[in-house]
Motif scaffolding. Structure first.
Motif, PDB file in Angstrom:
ATOM      1  N   PHE A  35     -18.663  -1.841 -26.485  1.00  0.00           N
ATOM      2  CA  PHE A  35     -17.602  -0.865 -26.212  1.00  0.00           C
ATOM      3  C   PHE A  35     -18.221   0.526 -26.143  1.00  0.00           C
ATOM      4  N   ASP A  48     -17.209   4.532 -25.528  1.00  0.00           N
ATOM      5  CA  ASP A  48     -16.120   5.511 -25.438  1.00  0.00           C
ATOM      6  C   ASP A  48     -16.663   6.739 -24.726  1.00  0.00           C
ATOM      7  N   HIS A  63      -7.768   3.356 -29.066  1.00  0.00           N
ATOM      8  CA  HIS A  63      -7.290   1.976 -29.117  1.00  0.00           C
ATOM      9  C   HIS A  63      -8.355   1.033 -28.562  1.00  0.00           C
ATOM     10  N   GLN A  64      -8.684  -0.011 -29.350  1.00  0.00           N
ATOM     11  CA  GLN A  64      -9.633  -1.026 -28.905  1.00  0.00           C
ATOM     12  C   GLN A  64      -8.907  -2.364 -28.891  1.00  0.00           C
ATOM     13  N   ASP A  65      -8.884  -2.986 -27.720  1.00  0.00           N
ATOM     14  CA  ASP A  65      -8.166  -4.245 -27.578  1.00  0.00           C
ATOM     15  C   ASP A  65      -8.804  -5.317 -28.445  1.00  0.00           C
ATOM     16  N   ASP A  66      -7.951  -6.148 -29.029  1.00  0.00           N
ATOM     17  CA  ASP A  66      -8.419  -7.264 -29.842  1.00  0.00           C
ATOM     18  C   ASP A  66      -8.597  -8.457 -28.927  1.00  0.00           C
ATOM     19  N   LYS A  67      -9.826  -8.883 -28.741  1.00  0.00           N
ATOM     20  CA  LYS A  67     -10.107  -9.965 -27.806  1.00  0.00           C
ATOM     21  C   LYS A  67     -10.290 -11.304 -28.512  1.00  0.00           C
ATOM     22  N   ARG A  68     -10.077 -11.348 -29.824  1.00  0.00           N
ATOM     23  CA  ARG A  68     -10.227 -12.619 -30.530  1.00  0.00           C
ATOM     24  C   ARG A  68      -9.060 -13.528 -30.194  1.00  0.00           C
TER      25      ARG A  68
END
Length: 166
Positions: free
Chosen positions: A41, A43, A57-62
Motif C-alpha cells: 500500500f 499513500d 481508509h485502507q480496504d480490508d481484503k481478507r
C-alpha cells in the motif's frame, strides 16, 4: 579503526575512555533494514505542513468464510472446556492420591449397592420371562425326505443351479 594490542595495564583515564567508547559504540542505533520488496500500500497524498496526518481508509481484503470463523470459535470453546475437564481430573486425582481403606470403602459401598440392586432386578425379570413361556404343539407332524432329481443349471461364468426338494 585499527587497534594495536595493549601489552601494559591501562591507567584509570585510559580504562575510563575505553569503557566509554565501548558503551557508546554498543548503544548506537542500528541502521534500518533494507526492504527488498515493495509494500502493498502506497499513500501518495500530501503530508500536511504541521500536525498529524489524517487517517487514510485502507480496504480490508481478507476473506474469511463463515464456516472457518465458526470452527475457530468452536475450537476456542472446546479448548476452554478441555481445560476445565483437565482441572476437574486433576482435582479428583489429587484427592485419590491420598487414598485410605476407609475412603475406598466409602466410595465403593454405594456402587456395590447399585450393582446388587441391578443384579436383583435383572434376575427377577429373567425368571418372570422364563415362567411365561409354554409351547403346546397339536396336530400331526410329517417329515418329507424325498429328493426329486429335477435340477437345472444355467449360466457360463456365473452358474446357477436350482434343486427342487419336495
Amino acid at each position: 579503526m585499527d587497534f594495536e594490542p595493549i601489552t601494559r595495564p591501562l591507567t584509570d583515564a585510559e580504562a575510563r575512555a575505553e569503557a566509554e567508547r565501548i558503551i557508546t559504540q554498543s548503544f548506537q542505533p542500528a541502521a534500518p533494514p533494507v526492504r527488498h520488496f515493495p509494500t502493498s500500500f502506497r499513500d501518495d497524498t500530501e503530508v500536511p505542513a504541521y500536525g498529524d496526518t489524517p487517517p487514510v481508509h485502507q480496504d480490508d481484503k481478507r476473506i474469511v468464510p463463515a464456516w472457518a470463523a465458526g470452527i475457530a470459535v468452536a475450537s476456542i470453546g472446546v479448548g476452554a472446556g478441555s481445560v476445565g475437564l483437565g482441572c476437574c481430573a486433576w482435582l479428583v486425582l489429587q484427592g485419590l492420591a491420598s487414598v485410605t481403606l476407609n475412603s475406598v470403602l466409602m466410595v465403593t459401598l454405594p456402587l456395590a449397592g447399585l450393582a446388587m440392586v441391578a443384579t436383583a432386578i435383572g434376575g427377577a425379570i429373567s425368571k418372570a420371562r422364563a415362567a411365561v413361556t409354554k409351547n403346546v404343539f397339536e396336530g400331526p407332524v410329517t417329515h418329507h425326505t424325498e429328493i426329486h432329481n429335477n435340477s437345472t443349471t444355467r449360466g457360463a461364468f456365473f452358474a446357477r443351479t436350482r434343486n427342487e426338494i419336495r
